[in-house]
Design a protein around this motif. Structure first.
Motif, PDB file in Angstrom:
ATOM      1  N   UNK A  81       0.878  -1.357  -0.088  1.00  0.00           N
ATOM      2  CA  UNK A  81      -0.060  -0.132   0.090  1.00  0.00           C
ATOM      3  C   UNK A  81       0.658   1.271   0.231  1.00  0.00           C
ATOM      4  N   UNK A  82       1.786   1.296   0.678  1.00  0.00           N
ATOM      5  CA  UNK A  82       2.667   2.437   0.963  1.00  0.00           C
ATOM      6  C   UNK A  82       3.788   2.828  -0.108  1.00  0.00           C
ATOM      7  N   UNK A  83       4.450   1.668  -0.434  1.00  0.00           N
ATOM      8  CA  UNK A  83       5.561   1.872  -1.399  1.00  0.00           C
ATOM      9  C   UNK A  83       5.877   0.567  -2.018  1.00  0.00           C
ATOM     10  N   UNK A  96      12.219   3.146  -6.963  1.00  0.00           N
ATOM     11  CA  UNK A  96      11.381   3.005  -5.637  1.00  0.00           C
ATOM     12  C   UNK A  96      10.353   4.033  -5.780  1.00  0.00           C
ATOM     13  N   UNK A  97       9.007   3.455  -5.692  1.00  0.00           N
ATOM     14  CA  UNK A  97       7.946   4.370  -5.867  1.00  0.00           C
ATOM     15  C   UNK A  97       7.081   4.441  -4.611  1.00  0.00           C
ATOM     16  N   UNK A 116       7.352   8.180   8.359  1.00  0.00           N
ATOM     17  CA  UNK A 116       6.920   6.965   7.416  1.00  0.00           C
ATOM     18  C   UNK A 116       7.729   7.231   6.015  1.00  0.00           C
ATOM     19  N   UNK A 117       8.030   8.306   5.878  1.00  0.00           N
ATOM     20  CA  UNK A 117       8.689   8.302   4.423  1.00  0.00           C
ATOM     21  C   UNK A 117      10.157   7.587   4.436  1.00  0.00           C
ATOM     22  N   UNK A 118      10.696   8.337   5.709  1.00  0.00           N
ATOM     23  CA  UNK A 118      12.116   7.482   6.091  1.00  0.00           C
ATOM     24  C   UNK A 118      11.875   6.029   6.246  1.00  0.00           C
ATOM     25  N   UNK A 119      11.114   5.486   6.841  1.00  0.00           N
ATOM     26  CA  UNK A 119      10.827   3.910   7.023  1.00  0.00           C
ATOM     27  C   UNK A 119      10.778   3.349   5.766  1.00  0.00           C
ATOM     28  N   UNK A 120       9.902   3.866   4.870  1.00  0.00           N
ATOM     29  CA  UNK A 120       9.608   3.220   3.317  1.00  0.00           C
ATOM     30  C   UNK A 120      10.768   3.108   2.878  1.00  0.00           C
ATOM     31  N   UNK A 121      11.499   4.178   2.620  1.00  0.00           N
ATOM     32  CA  UNK A 121      12.596   4.389   1.753  1.00  0.00           C
ATOM     33  C   UNK A 121      13.658   3.420   2.392  1.00  0.00           C
ATOM     34  N   UNK A 122      13.954   3.385   3.622  1.00  0.00           N
ATOM     35  CA  UNK A 122      14.866   2.538   4.081  1.00  0.00           C
ATOM     36  C   UNK A 122      14.540   0.938   3.887  1.00  0.00           C
TER      37      UNK A 122
END
Length: 142
Positions: A81-83, A96-97, A116-122
């Motif tokens: 759902x998030x990335x 990465x989307x 949340x953005x940091x968590x998804x990117x990592x």
């Protein structure tokens, strides 16, 4: 010869009172949209991680879409759902989307959204490069 008002260099509004100006300047906080703020948060997080891992970000693309696709591709084992992370293949670089609206709806504050953005990117970087998220960002999930 008649020239329509929209083809003139300057024209007045329909009541003849002059041109409308913005109610606030472009540098004011209200001018920034939620999508623009999301993009700024994502780019600052990418810059932070790229300073730590420059070789990892050399051939990597990032994108933001509003929502995930309604039906996952046949090769995707689970719907995210998030990335989403896409490995490099057939000459196209790894990608990465992040999906903006689900992340924004999940978060209550800007700080929550940034985390949340940091968590998804990592997470997606760790998935692409087969590493633990803690190896990429020691402060991950704290």
């Amino acid at each position: 010869m008649y020239v329509p008002p929209w083809e003139k260099r300057v024209y007045r509004d329909r009541h003849g009172r002059g041109m409308r100006t913005p109610m606030f300047g472009t540098r004011m906080p209200r001018y920034r949209t939620r999508a623009g703020m999301f993009d700024d948060m994502m780019s600052s997080e990418i810059r932070r991680l790229a300073r730590a891992w420059p070789n990892m970000f050399r051939d990597l693309q990032f994108a933001v879409e509003d929502v995930p696709p309604s039906d996952p591709a046949p090769w995707e084992p689970q719907r995210r759902i998030y990335s989403q992370a896409f490995a490099a293949m057939h000459g196209s670089p790894a990608r990465i989307v992040l999906y903006r609206l689900p992340i924004q709806m999940h978060c209550q504050t800007r700080l929550d959204q940034q985390l949340a953005i940091r968590e998804e990117l990592v997470l997606r970087l760790a998935e692409l490069f087969s590493q633990k998220p803690e190896d990429i960002d020691p402060n991950w999930n704290r």
